[in-house]
Design an enzyme around this catalytic site. Structure first.
Site, mmCIF file in Angstrom:
data_model
loop_
_atom_site.group_PDB
_atom_site.id
_atom_site.type_symbol
_atom_site.label_atom_id
_atom_site.label_comp_id
_atom_site.label_asym_id
_atom_site.label_seq_id
_atom_site.Cartn_x
_atom_site.Cartn_y
_atom_site.Cartn_z
ATOM 1 N N PRO A 106 6.687 -23.350 -6.807
ATOM 2 C CG PRO A 106 8.383 -24.058 -6.043
ATOM 3 C CD PRO A 106 7.946 -22.106 -6.637
ATOM 4 C CB CYS A 107 2.524 -26.400 -4.279
ATOM 5 S SG CYS A 107 3.368 -28.281 -3.137
ATOM 6 C CD GLN A 108 6.882 -26.809 -1.690
ATOM 7 O OE1 GLN A 108 6.770 -26.519 -2.772
ATOM 8 N NE2 GLN A 108 8.324 -27.196 -1.192
#
Length: 489
Positions: A106-108
């Site tokens: 996930p890019c977060q």
């Protein structure tokens, strides 16, 4: 320092594949299974997945393992070791269990953790705990280091190339180099590969050096000129693909005018049943469950793409009909959906709503009805969306029948204004099944949970057709030459 893979584990995988056995996939951050589905279509065997969301994990298990409870279990990648996973699933030793590892951290989680810390992954199994902001892609690399696959796929958003001036994908490529892989990455728009959606994503492919094979990305099968907004986003993302990582970056193929145009929204969803219950007063607020089949219309034309979605091997269209062709109930906006122009965004929707409100006001005045100021305010609130026009220009969008869709995001799990159906006579947002079609999920693929959960899973997924194209490249690389076995000596 060159990382050395144990000879015997590597040899066993090479010999197994050279005997004709299907490559085995581990899907990390699997979601509902977009990548898994593409690899399954290319003859890979989906042996395991790790997904923290319970509903998405259940969806993956339902479609690839018949709902087996061991596979349905949600798992946190930061709380489980590869050996624990393979033991729970009865797959034997971690280093022997998988031939390919795929997934999209996930890019977060992205933050600058530094290349030195990435190198620590091989030497220190718990290095990911040092900086929790970056633990997810560090954890991904840890699983690669421990399972020793022959090939790796990483997928992520364009921002991963320029996250606060930090090229995360470039550093992952460098870390994989230290683990014994040749890695390359590219920024690809899925519309060039048969998906009816303009979706920019970064894909990294890596092959273990024992294969003595070069990473190749698929050639485009469709051609068109991306809208200006997409070109701008791509330019920002690529700004930080600097000389340090340029050697690992590959320009995506966009084909030329000899190729057909992209698959359009009409081709993607035009054969599905019309939905008009909301226009007939038969639709109410409340949860929508994916359990009531709706038959396909018998006279609707079926495009080549729609036929592909109906006849996908092992995921053929259900004979009883579609159980997830359901929509949100949005009574205030029905007439706005009907009258706003195709391709129109929120400013056009707001202007349409204002026009409808003013027309209603004039009609009431002409009939002699007098409204107080408070009643006018109440009527406006009932007819006009409250969001500032310039703050949310992309919040709403009405599809064009003659073009691919814009990017589907997980936000459609909360509302679907970003994808209003192009057919004004239906005056609605797209259904769950229409979202699945635009994402290239075949009609026989089932989603667990109710409507909102299904929308969210679809928006989070990698389009299976794009995954299939990448899987074909890996499959070709795994057509093992004799020198691969010799390299294991």
């Amino acid at each position: 320092m060159q990382h050395k893979v144990p000879t015997e584990a590597l040899r066993r995988k090479l010999e197994r594949l050279s005997s004709g056995a299907p490559p085995r996939v581990l899907d990390l951050f699997s979601g509902c299974g977009g990548i898994s589905l593409g690899f399954h279509a290319e003859g890979f065997r989906i042996d395991a997945a790790v997904e923290i969301d319970k509903t998405a994990a259940a969806t993956h298990a339902l479609n690839f393992h018949g709902g087996d409870e061991r596979h349905s279990k949600s798992r946190d990648l930061t709380q489980i070791e590869p050996s624990q996973l393979t033991e729970e699933l009865g797959l034997g030793a971690a280093e022997d269990a998988f031939d390919v590892v795929v997934g999209g951290p996930p890019c977060q989680a992205y933050a600058r953790v530094g290349r030195a810390k990435l190198r620590d992954v091989a030497a220190h199994p718990e290095a990911f705990k040092v900086d929790p902001r970056g633990n997810l892609y560090l954890r991904y690399l840890h699983f690669v280091e421990k399972t020793r696959p022959l090939a790796v796929l990483v997928e992520n958003v364009p921002d991963a190339l320029n996250y606060g001036g930090h090229n995360v994908i470039g550093e992952i490529a460098e870390a994989l180099d230290e683990l014994g892989y040749d890695a390359r990455y590219s920024l690809i728009n899925t519309a060039f590969h048969g998906v009816p959606q303009m979706r920019d994503r970064v894909f990294l492919l890596a092959l273990h050096r024992c294969l003595d094979n070069q990473v190749q990305f698929p050639a485009a099968t469709r051609h068109f000129v991306l809208p200006q907004g997409y070109a701008g986003t791509r330019a920002v993302a690529l700004k930080n693909v600097d000389s340090l990582f340029r050697g690992a970056y590959a320009e995506a193929d966009h084909g030329d005018g000899s190729l057909p145009l992209p698959v359009t929204a009409l081709e993607a969803i035009g054969d599905l049943p019309r939905i008009t219950l909301h226009l007939e007063g038969k639709l109410k607020r409340g949860a929508r469950y994916l359990d009531r089949p709706i038959p396909y219309p018998g006279t609707q034309a079926v495009s080549e793409y729609a036929l592909q979605m109906r006849t996908w091997r092992d995921f053929e269209a259900p004979t009883e009909g579609l159980v997830d062709h359901v929509i949100r109930y949005l009574p205030r906006d029905t007439e706005i959906f009907r009258q706003m122009p195709n391709g129109g965004e929120y400013p056009a929707a707001h202007a349409t709503a204002l026009r409808l409100f003013e027309a209603a006001l004039e009609e009431m005045k002409a009939s002699g009805e007098k409204l107080s100021e408070a009643e006018e305010v109440k009527l406006r609130r009932a007819m006009v969306p409250p969001y500032p026009v310039h703050n949310f220009p992309n919040r709403w969008w009405k599809l064009r029948a003659d073009a691919p869709s814009r990017t589907l995001l997980a936000h459609i799990g909360k509302d679907t204004y970003s994808h209003i159906h192009y057919d004004g006579s239906q005056a609605r947002v797209i259904s769950v099944r229409e979202a699945a079609r635009l994402q290239s999920f075949p009609d026989g693929f089932r989603f667990c949970g109710a409507m909102n959960a299904a929308y969210r899973q679809i928006g989070n997924a990698v389009p299976p057709l794009m995954a299939k194209r990448l899987a074909a490249q890996i499959r070709q690389a795994l057509q093992l030459p004799r020198r691969a076995l010799a390299a294991a000596e």
